[in-house]
Design a protein around this motif. Structure first.
Motif, PDB file in Angstrom:
ATOM      1  N   GLU A 265       0.810  -1.224   0.000  1.00 52.63           N
ATOM      2  CA  GLU A 265       0.000   0.000   0.000  1.00 52.63           C
ATOM      3  C   GLU A 265       0.842   1.272   0.000  1.00 52.63           C
ATOM      4  OE1 GLU A 265      -3.345  -0.126   2.837  1.00 52.63           O
ATOM      5  OE2 GLU A 265      -2.797  -2.223   3.155  1.00 52.63           O
ATOM      6  N   LEU A 266       2.145   1.146   0.222  1.00 56.43           N
ATOM      7  CA  LEU A 266       3.030   2.306   0.167  1.00 56.43           C
ATOM      8  C   LEU A 266       3.580   2.472  -1.238  1.00 56.43           C
ATOM      9  CD1 LEU A 266       5.098   1.867   3.476  1.00 56.43           C
ATOM     10  CD2 LEU A 266       3.268   3.508   3.036  1.00 56.43           C
ATOM     11  N   SER A 267       3.556   3.689  -1.723  1.00 58.67           N
ATOM     12  CA  SER A 267       4.107   3.959  -3.051  1.00 58.67           C
ATOM     13  C   SER A 267       5.630   4.020  -2.996  1.00 58.67           C
ATOM     14  CB  SER A 267       3.577   5.297  -3.576  1.00 58.67           C
ATOM     15  OG  SER A 267       4.119   6.367  -2.803  1.00 58.67           O
ATOM     16  N   GLU A 268       6.248   3.938  -4.157  1.00 61.44           N
ATOM     17  CA  GLU A 268       7.706   4.036  -4.213  1.00 61.44           C
ATOM     18  C   GLU A 268       8.181   5.365  -3.638  1.00 61.44           C
ATOM     19  OE1 GLU A 268      11.413   3.935  -7.440  1.00 61.44           O
ATOM     20  OE2 GLU A 268       9.373   3.451  -8.084  1.00 61.44           O
ATOM     21  N   ALA A 269       7.457   6.442  -3.933  1.00 63.29           N
ATOM     22  CA  ALA A 269       7.842   7.761  -3.428  1.00 63.29           C
ATOM     23  C   ALA A 269       7.767   7.794  -1.903  1.00 63.29           C
ATOM     24  CB  ALA A 269       6.948   8.836  -4.024  1.00 63.29           C
ATOM     25  N   GLN A 270       6.735   7.159  -1.325  1.00 62.74           N
ATOM     26  CA  GLN A 270       6.626   7.122   0.126  1.00 62.74           C
ATOM     27  C   GLN A 270       7.769   6.327   0.752  1.00 62.74           C
ATOM     28  OE1 GLN A 270       2.506   5.615   0.021  1.00 62.74           O
ATOM     29  NE2 GLN A 270       1.923   7.336   1.349  1.00 62.74           N
TER      30      GLN A 270
ATOM     31  N   ARG B   4       4.737  -8.649  -0.517  1.00 58.26           N
ATOM     32  CA  ARG B   4       3.831  -7.507  -0.684  1.00 58.26           C
ATOM     33  C   ARG B   4       2.884  -7.350   0.501  1.00 58.26           C
ATOM     34  NH1 ARG B   4       3.939  -5.394  -5.772  1.00 58.26           N
ATOM     35  NH2 ARG B   4       4.919  -6.662  -7.408  1.00 58.26           N
TER      36      ARG B   4
END
Length: 331
Positions: free
Chosen positions: A5-10, A96
């Motif tokens: 649920e976390l994006s790469e940016a996060q 994941r």
């Protein structure tokens, strides 16, 4: 929250917050490559991989302890050459559906342990997989000559730094069901706490390798697989025999008495065969002034006729615990 649920940016934002930059970092996280200064003209490099349920268990250890542990074993390799760490690169495979907080605790544990010794964590990679796998590549530099394994000479003394056998004792306590895996601290674990905590997140005496090199150490390794195995490696590289002193080894074993009583084992086995604490085993000239924290545990002699280089005690060849540690704690 799950990791997916976390994006790469996060994630990158969390990495930037948790990972130290390091004083030698010229370009850190955010580009295709990091750039690290090497004013000595050369650097030393080591790498290790840790696999969930092979080298650690998240049912026994927190994410923070896992991150600290994998950092410690790489930092100790740098120290074992008489070096200081400059930068670490971390590649991680994670499920994941892994709990995001546990994953970020791994990141924090790795970052804090690197920060303590002035190293930067300057990049890496993240991929999905069935289990948590962490691979660290560590870079460092030597302020003096590099100390290798092949410099031991007859007449030298053998000394160690750090604790011996604590991690192996902790592993046996956990494997044997002698403690609640969720227990933490002295209040819950009592006098067994040092052994469990050392297994979960060893705190090697980082810097003792640099001190040993400055004191004239001729050969050195970190104790990743135990004195019996690692001394044999020095002996084989140097073409000598290393003989451990029984009294010195039993003195080390006396510190393990609380765990030995619970597990009903001879703690000398833990001392000789136990690795993963990542202290140093070093060989010094007989007239060397040993650095603080080092204790003499044996001596070096020449091989006799038809005798192979090896580690011995009481006239017997010592064997390591590779088969035992290959399942749970191989460096």
């Amino acid at each position: 929250m799950k990791l997916a649920e976390l994006s790469e940016a996060q994630l990158v934002s969390h990495f930037r917050e948790s990972f130290p930059r390091g004083e030698r970092t010229m370009i850190g996280i955010g580009d295709d490559c990091a750039q690290v200064a090497a004013p000595e003209g050369s650097f030393i490099v080591t790498t290790d991989v840790m696999v969930e349920d092979q080298h650690f268990h998240l049912s026994w250890s927190t994410g923070y302890e896992v991150g600290a542990r994998v950092a410690a074993q790489n930092l100790a390799d740098i120290d074992a050459m008489g070096g200081r760490p400059s930068a670490l690169v971390a590649s991680v495979v994670a499920p994941r559906d892994m709990d995001a907080d546990v994953f970020l605790d791994v990141v924090r544990g790795l970052g804090d342990r690197a920060r303590e010794v002035g190293a930067g964590v300057v990049g890496g990679d993240l991929s999905a997989g069935e289990k948590l796998v962490i691979s660290i590549t560590a870079f460092g530099y030597c302020p003096g000559p590099v100390v290798r394994r092949d410099g031991a000479r007859p007449g030298d003394v053998v000394a160690v730094s750090g604790t011996l056998g604590y991690s192996y004792a902790g592993l046996d306590l956990l494997e044997g069901g002698h403690v609640d895996p969720s227990s933490r601290g002295v209040e819950q674990l009592g006098d067994l706490a040092p052994f469990i905590e050392t297994y979960r997140a060893p705190r090697p005496p980082l810097g003792s390798g640099v001190a040993a090199a400055a004191a004239g150490a001729r050969a050195m390794m970190d104790l990743s697989d135990g004195p019996a195995t690692d001394a044999a490696r020095i002996a084989q590289a140097s073409g000598v025999v290393i003989e451990f002193d029984r009294d010195a080894i039993e003195a080390e074993a006396s510190h393990l008495a609380p765990a030995a009583r619970v597990c009903a084992v001879d703690p000398v086995r833990w001392v000789l065969q136990g690795g993963e604490e990542h202290g140093m085993i070093a060989v010094f000239p007989p007239d060397a002034q040993l650095p603080d924290g080092f204790r003499v545990v044996g001596a070096v002699r020449a091989c006799r006729a038809e005798e192979e280089p090896q580690a011995m005690m009481d006239g017997a060849v010592l064997r390591g615990a590779w088969d035992h540690f290959s399942a749970d704690s191989v460096d």
